[in-house]
Scaffold this active site. Structure first.
Site, PDB file in Angstrom:
ATOM      1  N   GLU A  43     -12.359 -46.837   0.542  1.00  0.00           N
ATOM      2  CA  GLU A  43     -13.328 -45.971   1.218  1.00  0.00           C
ATOM      3  C   GLU A  43     -14.192 -46.769   2.199  1.00  0.00           C
ATOM      4  OE1 GLU A  43     -16.718 -42.641   0.036  1.00  0.00           O
ATOM      5  OE2 GLU A  43     -16.266 -44.260  -1.370  1.00  0.00           O
ATOM      6  N   LYS A 116     -14.651 -35.504   2.807  1.00  0.00           N
ATOM      7  CA  LYS A 116     -15.142 -35.605   1.431  1.00  0.00           C
ATOM      8  C   LYS A 116     -16.018 -34.405   1.080  1.00  0.00           C
ATOM      9  CE  LYS A 116     -17.462 -39.082  -1.509  1.00  0.00           C
ATOM     10  NZ  LYS A 116     -17.991 -40.459  -1.495  1.00  0.00           N
ATOM     11  N   CYS A 153     -13.311 -40.858  -3.337  1.00  0.00           N
ATOM     12  CA  CYS A 153     -14.297 -41.402  -4.271  1.00  0.00           C
ATOM     13  C   CYS A 153     -14.911 -40.369  -5.211  1.00  0.00           C
ATOM     14  CB  CYS A 153     -15.362 -42.179  -3.499  1.00  0.00           C
ATOM     15  SG  CYS A 153     -16.295 -43.319  -4.558  1.00  0.00           S
TER      16      CYS A 153
END
Length: 294
Positions: A43, A116, A153
């Site tokens: 990331e 995300k 993540c």
């Protein structure tokens, strides 16, 4: 057996962006020479993890998509004939920014992207200051080597995200990651957190009958504000099979570069043995979309 060779690159980062990118390019090239068809990066791999502080100057790190990084990694993908998954700080419009994974196919073109969806806000992880939650939903990206369910993540803790990717035909679940220890936690607590991180994603593999890949950064990154003692990123990047079996797990303290074979057909076998998708009670799950059930 439909097998692909997956390369993962677990790297430490420094303040010099160009040094990070140079080492990434060298690592990607080496993985391709070793046979990797798909290379996955961690990331926000171009920079230090800047979300340890809330500083408006950090917005200068963001870039458009397409932009300089997609051009750079796209040319690498085209030259090497591989698929690359990047993780970038996206400037969508003035004042509108996302944490975005970009899937670049082996022809160098962008096959798709994912913004995300779950954004944390914790000490040293002030991501809500920087990132607008994604608005593209959970959709796998079709590439020349298969259909990739790419998340980022904090998304890795949510079974709903993994399930929605699986229900749309994802053949692998992939998580570029930046997570580490808070140095004020004792060693036992640090290990509990790291093991929970691995366990929850192995659970997604089992529940969906899919391989799971998580690629984390490694090394110590200090907090420039001095509010915390910084983050010791715990590495431990891993590849798990559709029964949660670990094919490979990297060091928690060292950089690593590894190529692992993944059998994409094995997930179909596992789903025949354990038909979780068949036995889901979709008629009884309407409350799952509620925040809380009183």
């Amino acid at each position: 057996m439909r097998e692909i060779k997956v390369g993962i690159l677990q790297q430490h980062n420094v303040a010099d962006q160009q040094d990070n990118i140079r080492r990434l390019a060298e690592g990607i090239t080496d993985l391709a020479k070793r046979g990797a068809q798909l290379v996955i990066l961690q990331e926000l791999h171009n920079n230090l993890y800047f979300c340890q502080t809330e500083d408006v100057k950090n917005f200068d790190l963001a870039e458009t998509i397409p932009g300089p990084s997609t051009g750079f990694y796209g040319e690498l993908a085209r030259t090497l004939g591989i698929v690359i998954i990047t993780s970038l700080f996206e400037k969508r419009a003035p004042g509108l920014y996302h944490n975005t994974a970009v899937v670049i196919d082996k022809d160098g073109n962008i096959a798709g992207k994912y913004r995300k969806m779950h954004i944390p806000d914790d000490p040293a992880y002030y991501e809500k200051f920087y990132f607008t939650p994604g608005d593209m939903g959970f959709h796998p990206v079709q590439t020349s080597i298969g259909k990739l369910g790419v998340l980022v993540c904090w998304d890795q803790w949510y079974p709903e995200a993994a399930r929605l990717m699986a229900l749309q035909g994802a053949e692998i679940l992939i998580y570029p990651t930046a997570i580490g220890y808070a140095l004020y936690d004792d060693k036992e607590e640090q290990q509990r957190q790291r093991e929970a991180w691995t366990t929850v994603m192995r659970g997604h593999a089992v529940a969906n009958g899919l391989p799971v890949i998580a690629v984390n950064r490694v090394g110590m990154e200090s907090d420039p504000s001095g509010q915390t003692k910084g983050i010791q990123f715990w590495g431990s990047s891993f590849i798990a099979g559709p029964q949660g079996e670990i094919h490979y797990q990297a060091s928690d303290s060292e950089e690593e570069s590894i190529v692992v074979d993944i059998d994409l057909d094995h997930g179909e076998e596992v789903r025949r043995w354990w038909p979780f998708l068949r036995d889901r009670r979709i008629d009884a799950y309407k409350d799952i979309t509620r925040r809380f059930i009183d």
